[in-house]
Each structure stands twice: as structure tokens, then as C-alpha cells.
Design a protein around this motif. Structure first.
Motif, PDB file in Angstrom:
ATOM      1  N   THR A  13       0.812  -1.214   0.000  1.00 45.98           N
ATOM      2  CA  THR A  13       0.000   0.000   0.000  1.00 45.98           C
ATOM      3  C   THR A  13       0.848   1.268   0.000  1.00 45.98           C
ATOM      4  N   GLU A  14       2.155   1.114   0.175  1.00 42.15           N
ATOM      5  CA  GLU A  14       2.998   2.298   0.272  1.00 42.15           C
ATOM      6  C   GLU A  14       3.386   2.796  -1.118  1.00 42.15           C
ATOM      7  N   THR A  15       3.311   4.100  -1.301  1.00 42.11           N
ATOM      8  CA  THR A  15       3.720   4.681  -2.571  1.00 42.11           C
ATOM      9  C   THR A  15       5.216   4.952  -2.551  1.00 42.11           C
ATOM     10  N   LEU A  16       5.889   4.481  -3.576  1.00 41.34           N
ATOM     11  CA  LEU A  16       7.327   4.704  -3.642  1.00 41.34           C
ATOM     12  C   LEU A  16       7.603   6.187  -3.866  1.00 41.34           C
ATOM     13  N   PRO A  17       8.606   6.741  -3.199  1.00 41.42           N
ATOM     14  CA  PRO A  17       8.936   8.142  -3.432  1.00 41.42           C
ATOM     15  C   PRO A  17       9.457   8.336  -4.852  1.00 41.42           C
ATOM     16  N   PRO A  18       9.233   9.512  -5.415  1.00 42.82           N
ATOM     17  CA  PRO A  18       9.728   9.745  -6.780  1.00 42.82           C
ATOM     18  C   PRO A  18      11.247   9.683  -6.812  1.00 42.82           C
ATOM     19  N   SER A  19      11.758   9.119  -7.893  1.00 40.63           N
ATOM     20  CA  SER A  19      13.204   9.004  -8.051  1.00 40.63           C
ATOM     21  C   SER A  19      13.739  10.242  -8.747  1.00 40.63           C
ATOM     22  N   PRO A  20      14.979  10.633  -8.431  1.00 42.11           N
ATOM     23  CA  PRO A  20      15.589  11.726  -9.182  1.00 42.11           C
ATOM     24  C   PRO A  20      15.824  11.290 -10.613  1.00 42.11           C
ATOM     25  N   PRO A  21      15.965  12.222 -11.521  1.00 37.76           N
ATOM     26  CA  PRO A  21      16.197  11.855 -12.924  1.00 37.76           C
ATOM     27  C   PRO A  21      17.439  10.970 -13.037  1.00 37.76           C
ATOM     28  N   PRO A  22      17.352   9.883 -13.798  1.00 37.81           N
ATOM     29  CA  PRO A  22      18.517   9.005 -13.932  1.00 37.81           C
ATOM     30  C   PRO A  22      19.609   9.686 -14.745  1.00 37.81           C
ATOM     31  N   PRO A  23      20.857   9.303 -14.538  1.00 40.90           N
ATOM     32  CA  PRO A  23      21.940   9.848 -15.364  1.00 40.90           C
ATOM     33  C   PRO A  23      21.792   9.345 -16.790  1.00 40.90           C
ATOM     34  N   PRO A  24      22.386  10.021 -17.746  1.00 39.70           N
ATOM     35  CA  PRO A  24      22.310   9.537 -19.130  1.00 39.70           C
ATOM     36  C   PRO A  24      23.058   8.218 -19.262  1.00 39.70           C
ATOM     37  N   PHE A  25      22.713   7.467 -20.294  1.00 34.65           N
ATOM     38  CA  PHE A  25      23.454   6.249 -20.592  1.00 34.65           C
ATOM     39  C   PHE A  25      23.882   6.270 -22.049  1.00 34.65           C
ATOM     40  N   PRO A  26      25.151   5.992 -22.300  1.00 37.04           N
ATOM     41  CA  PRO A  26      26.207   5.805 -21.306  1.00 37.04           C
ATOM     42  C   PRO A  26      26.540   7.122 -20.609  1.00 37.04           C
ATOM     43  N   VAL A  27      27.042   7.007 -19.385  1.00 36.65           N
ATOM     44  CA  VAL A  27      27.418   8.206 -18.645  1.00 36.65           C
ATOM     45  C   VAL A  27      28.636   8.837 -19.324  1.00 36.65           C
ATOM     46  N   PRO A  28      28.567  10.107 -19.715  1.00 32.77           N
ATOM     47  CA  PRO A  28      29.733  10.755 -20.333  1.00 32.77           C
ATOM     48  C   PRO A  28      30.896  10.822 -19.341  1.00 32.77           C
ATOM     49  N   ILE A  29      32.086  10.702 -19.857  1.00 30.06           N
ATOM     50  CA  ILE A  29      33.273  10.734 -18.997  1.00 30.06           C
ATOM     51  C   ILE A  29      33.343  12.045 -18.225  1.00 30.06           C
ATOM     52  N   GLU A  30      32.952  13.142 -18.830  1.00 30.99           N
ATOM     53  CA  GLU A  30      32.993  14.430 -18.127  1.00 30.99           C
ATOM     54  C   GLU A  30      31.989  14.461 -16.978  1.00 30.99           C
ATOM     55  N   ARG A  31      30.846  13.796 -17.149  1.00 31.46           N
ATOM     56  CA  ARG A  31      29.875  13.694 -16.057  1.00 31.46           C
ATOM     57  C   ARG A  31      30.474  12.863 -14.923  1.00 31.46           C
ATOM     58  N   LEU A  32      31.124  11.761 -15.270  1.00 26.53           N
ATOM     59  CA  LEU A  32      31.768  10.945 -14.246  1.00 26.53           C
ATOM     60  C   LEU A  32      32.829  11.761 -13.521  1.00 26.53           C
ATOM     61  N   ARG A  33      33.622  12.520 -14.262  1.00 26.60           N
ATOM     62  CA  ARG A  33      34.687  13.323 -13.649  1.00 26.60           C
ATOM     63  C   ARG A  33      34.099  14.308 -12.639  1.00 26.60           C
ATOM     64  N   ALA A  34      32.999  14.940 -13.012  1.00 25.21           N
ATOM     65  CA  ALA A  34      32.367  15.899 -12.100  1.00 25.21           C
ATOM     66  C   ALA A  34      31.803  15.203 -10.866  1.00 25.21           C
ATOM     67  N   ASP A  35      31.209  14.028 -11.062  1.00 24.18           N
ATOM     68  CA  ASP A  35      30.627  13.307  -9.922  1.00 24.18           C
ATOM     69  C   ASP A  35      31.709  12.735  -9.010  1.00 24.18           C
ATOM     70  N   VAL A  36      32.859  12.422  -9.559  1.00 22.74           N
ATOM     71  CA  VAL A  36      33.985  11.996  -8.720  1.00 22.74           C
ATOM     72  C   VAL A  36      34.485  13.169  -7.883  1.00 22.74           C
ATOM     73  N   GLU A  37      34.592  14.330  -8.497  1.00 25.20           N
ATOM     74  CA  GLU A  37      35.061  15.519  -7.770  1.00 25.20           C
ATOM     75  C   GLU A  37      34.098  15.920  -6.666  1.00 25.20           C
TER      76      GLU A  37
END
Length: 475
Positions: A13-37
């Protein structure tokens, strides 16, 4: 207690909370670099699909991955391409890790596979290709086996689109409990045949919803999901894609589904035949496109039964290679226990128009014209089985093989030639096959035969429950 609804999973009966927008696929290397930083990504798994289709690899410091591993690769033991499911390497593989002193190969990341794992927060996964000391592809690596066949298609100006339909059984027991019970007497998550049923699978819907949502967030598109015939059985179907990407998604999906089940305190299996009930299938849908995106299999007036001439020959190739290539689609002793009519699986070498009793089912029209190859079970390595389908199809096309009449009705009662009935028969057919040698080369033939013989050796050395029941008192 119903772990599938409890133990960390939301009530029905529980409603799942909304998920944040998923990352693009494939994840761009520059996006990975920013998320690592920013600290959002703290691990990068570099993985190599092995002979069983499992993702094997290591966690890499993300900064090291970006500065070194991405371009140079990651060293891993050569034995990853020469082991059985127990990670034991027996003699006979084309890649001989012991002869090489258990040396390394290099896993070169493919940026086109980079994705974030919802079931492992802060972790990115990238699949890679095996390279030898000179930087050349290792021909027996499953991903390379498929690449080689796709390259043969490319030489003709074609590319393959594929989709895999993978079934699995869900149990209420945890993996640890299943292990301690020696995988006997487990309780399926549902109680009845739930093929296409809706109410009967509500108990596992929370877990299945999490699996579907997680896969969507890794770049896959869910087309449908439903219960299947065996109690506890379920199937999730993803949209077709480029053949290599489909196989990459397939192995990530299997790993992720297992992880999500473990987190829920339950277990699932993809093994081809768990018990006397229906087995787990992996039906493969495949079609070809030319350089302009035109469907190669579409009816163009050159063939019969609503197929193009190329499609006729492609289907004929599947029949011609069915025995020789069975090892690629059914790699284990257990695989052949599924291949029987009672398990809703084929055992003849036949084709049919929308006929599910045949190993090759021709369906669709126009842009959707395709074959459904129904031999593989849930234990199949997707790279090897798709490579086998493509190689068989090209064999038929290159020789303009004639296509026999389609089978109407139950193919198992047709009197047609049979698929191999055992792993031993399939290994012999593969080893003796001039077609396999011509299509795949001696190294791949030797390596896959060794993998099959490793399974046979393990099985022949094991005393089964059947033997004890039959011979303990009465032998």
C-alpha cells in the motif's frame, strides 16, 4: 514471514517516493569526472564478462580510473577466460593460465558501457574488452567472440538488433538459507502457475518494481513484465537494441537482479532447470538492418512466407548449424534438462511461422520481421549465443541454403531431427564441426569445448540424490 513484502521493501500500500532523474546512458566521462570531484561517485568497477556471462572485475579508485585505467586498461588474471563456474581452471583451454604462469591480461574499458548502479550507491560500472600483452584482442573472450561475428555482418553493410527475454525463479529463502539447505526444499515466492496472471504475482510486485526501476536507471528500457508458468517465475523484457549493447545490458541485469534480491532477503535463480517444473528460458529476438536502416528481413518480394530471400537463408542457416552450435546456447549439463516439450522448450531442428514449439520462430513483418531463437536457457552466455545465431545466419546466407517447409503444429511430434540431448553430445558436435572451425577459429572452438568438458568432469565426479535414492537400499 513474507520477506518479499517486508524486510526493507515497501508494503504493497505504500507509494514509492519519486526518483531523481537518472543519469544519461552511457554516462559521459565528463559527467563521471564531475561526480567523482563532488564525491557522488566513490568507486568504479571495471569488469570483464567471463565464459559464464558473469561480470568479473575489481573496484578501482575513481581518480586512478580517470587518469590511468580508462586509457591503459586494468590488469586481471588470465584465468578469468579459462575457468568453470567454481573458478577452477582445468587443462585444455586455448587460454592456458598455468602455462603462462597465471599471468595477466588487460581489461580495456569501453566507455560506451559506463553506467551508475542504483543497487550500489556511489558506484559506476564499466565493462571492458580483454587485451593480450601486445594490446591485441583476446579472441576467446565472449565479448570479442561476438564482436568478430558482428564485424562479419558489418563487412556486408549490415548490423544486428537483438533482444533477450530472460526468465528467473524467485524464492522466499535468502541466498544464505538456500546455500545452507544445499538448495533443496526452497519455497517459491508464488504458489501457482502465474503465466500472464496479475493478482497471483502481487506478493512479489514490490521486488519486481525495484528491479524494473533499477534497470531503467542503468539505461535499459522495460517493455513488459509478467509472471510465468512455474510458481515464483517472472520475466522482464527490455526493448531491443544494438546486439552488443543488448548483451552488455543482459549481464548487468542478471548481476543487478541478484543483488536486489539479496538486499530484500530473498533469492532468485536463472538456472535453466531448477526442478521438475518449467525451466527458465532466454529467448533471443534478432533482426538485421542495412546501412540506411532498412530491415534486411522485410518482405521484398524475393522470398516466401513474408520473408526476404536473405531471411530465408538466415533461417536455413540456423537449422544447418543447430547441432554444431548447441554448446554455445546450452553450455551446462543442466541446460539439456530444460530442452524438452514438457518444459515449453524445443528439442527438434525445425522452424515455424509463429510456432513456439520450434527452436526458430519467425514472427513480425516489415521493420519488425525477426527470428525468435528459443534454444537458450537462463544460463546461456548472451555474447556466445548471439554470436552463434549471427554465425549460423551468415553460413546460410553465404551458401544460399534452401529453407524447408515450416513445421505446423507440435514440432516435437514432427519426426524431425533432434537437437543434442546432452552436454556430452553437444561438446562432441562442436569439436567435430567444420562449420564451427570456419566461423569461429580453432582457439574459440578449443576454449568452448574445454569449458563444456569441465562441466562434464564436475558432473561425472558428483554422486546425485537420484543415485542415492535408487541404490542406497536396493543396489
Amino acid at each position: 514471514m513474507n520477506r518479499i513484502v517486508g524486510d526493507g521493501l515497501p508494503p504493497l500500500t505504500e507509494t514509492l517516493p519519486p526518483s531523481p532523474p537518472p543519469p544519461p546512458f552511457p554516462v559521459p566521462i565528463e559527467r563521471l569526472r564531475a561526480d567523482v570531484e563532488s564525491g557522488a561517485i566513490t568507486d568504479v568497477i571495471v569488469a570483464l564478462p567471463d565464459l559464464q556471462g558473469r561480470v568479473q572485475g575489481s573496484r578501482i579508485n575513481p581518480r586512478d580510473f580517470l587518469s590511468r585505467t580508462l586509457d591503459r586498461g586494468f590488469d586481471a588474471c588470465l584465468y578469468l577466460l579459462a575457468t568453470d563456474v567454481e573458478m577452477e581452471s582445468r587443462p585444455g583451454y586455448a587460454v592456458d593460465p598455468w602455462h603462462g604462469g597465471l599471468g595477466d591480461l588487460s581489461v580495456l574499458p569501453d566507455p560506451g558501457t559506463l553506467r551508475y548502479l542504483p543497487w550500489d550507491p556511489g558506484t559506476a560500472l564499466v565493462l571492458g574488452d580483454a587485451r593480450d600483452a601486445g594490446g591485441s584482442p583476446v579472441p576467446v573472450a565472449p565479448r570479442q567472440v561476438l564482436r568478430t561475428q558482428l564485424d562479419r555482418l558489418s563487412e556486408r553493410g549490415w548490423h544486428a538488433l537483438a533482444g533477450t527475454e530472460l526468465e528467473f525463479l524467485v524464492f522466499r529463502d535468502s541466498y544464505q538459507e538456500a546455500f545452507e539447505a544445499d538448495y533443496r526444499g526452497l519455497t517459491t515466492a508464488t504458489r501457482f502457475n502465474s503465466d500472464y496472471a496479475v493478482p497471483e504475482v502481487t506478493e512479489i510486485d514490490p521486488l519486481m518494481r525495484r528491479v524494473r526501476t533499477a534497470m531503467e536507471r542503468t539505461g535499459m528500457t522495460v517493455e513488459s513484465a509478467r509472471g510465468e508458468c512455474h510458481p515464483g517465475q517472472y520475466e522482464i523484457v527490455f526493448r531491443y537494441d544494438d546486439a552488443l549493447r543488448t548483451c552488455d545490458n543482459h549481464v548487468v541485469y542478471k548481476a543487478g537482479a541478484r543483488a536486489l534480491a539479496a538486499q530484500a532477503g530473498v533469492a532468485l535463480t536463472f538456472m535453466a532447470k531448477y526442478d521438475d517444473g518449467e525451466g527458465n528460458s532466454c529467448h533471443v529476438h534478432l533482426s538485421l538492418r542495412d546501412e540506411s536502416g532498412h530491415p534486411v528481413f522485410a518482405d521484398d518480394g524475393t522470398g516466401r512466407y513474408g520473408m526476404s530471400r536473405h531471411m530465408e537463408h538466415f533461417v536455413a542457416g540456423q537449422l544447418a548449424c543447430a547441432r554444431d552450435f548447441a554448446l554455445l546456447h546450452a553450455p551446462n549439463v543442466n541446460s539439456y534438462k530444460r530442452l524438452s516439450p514438457q518444459a515449453y522448450a524445443p528439442n527438434t531442428i525445425t522452424w515455424g511461422l509463429d510456432n513456439r514449439t520450434c527452436p526458430v520462430r519467425v514472427i513480425g513483418s516489415g521493420a519488425s520481421a525477426r527470428i525468435e531463437f528459443r534454444v537458450p536457457g537462463g544460463d546461456a552466455n548472451p555474447y556466445l549465443t548471439v554470436a552463434g545465431i549471427v554465425a549460423a545466419g551468415l553460413y546460410g546466407i553465404d551458401r544460399a541454403l534452401p529453407l524447408p517447409e515450416p513445421t505446423v503444429g507440435d514440432a516435437s511430434a514432427s519426426g524431425a531431427a533432434r537437437l543434442p540431448g546432452s552436454l556430452e553430445e553437444a561438446v562432441r558436435a562442436w569439436e567435430d564441426s567444420e562449420i564451427a572451425l570456419a566461423c569461429f577459429g580453432p582457439e574459440v572452438v578449443r576454449n568452448q569445448a574445454a569449458a563444456g568438458r569441465a562441466e562434464l568432469a564436475a558432473f561425472s565426479a558428483t554422486v546425485t540424490d537420484l543415485e542415492r535414492r535408487r541404490h542406497f537400499e536396493r543396489g
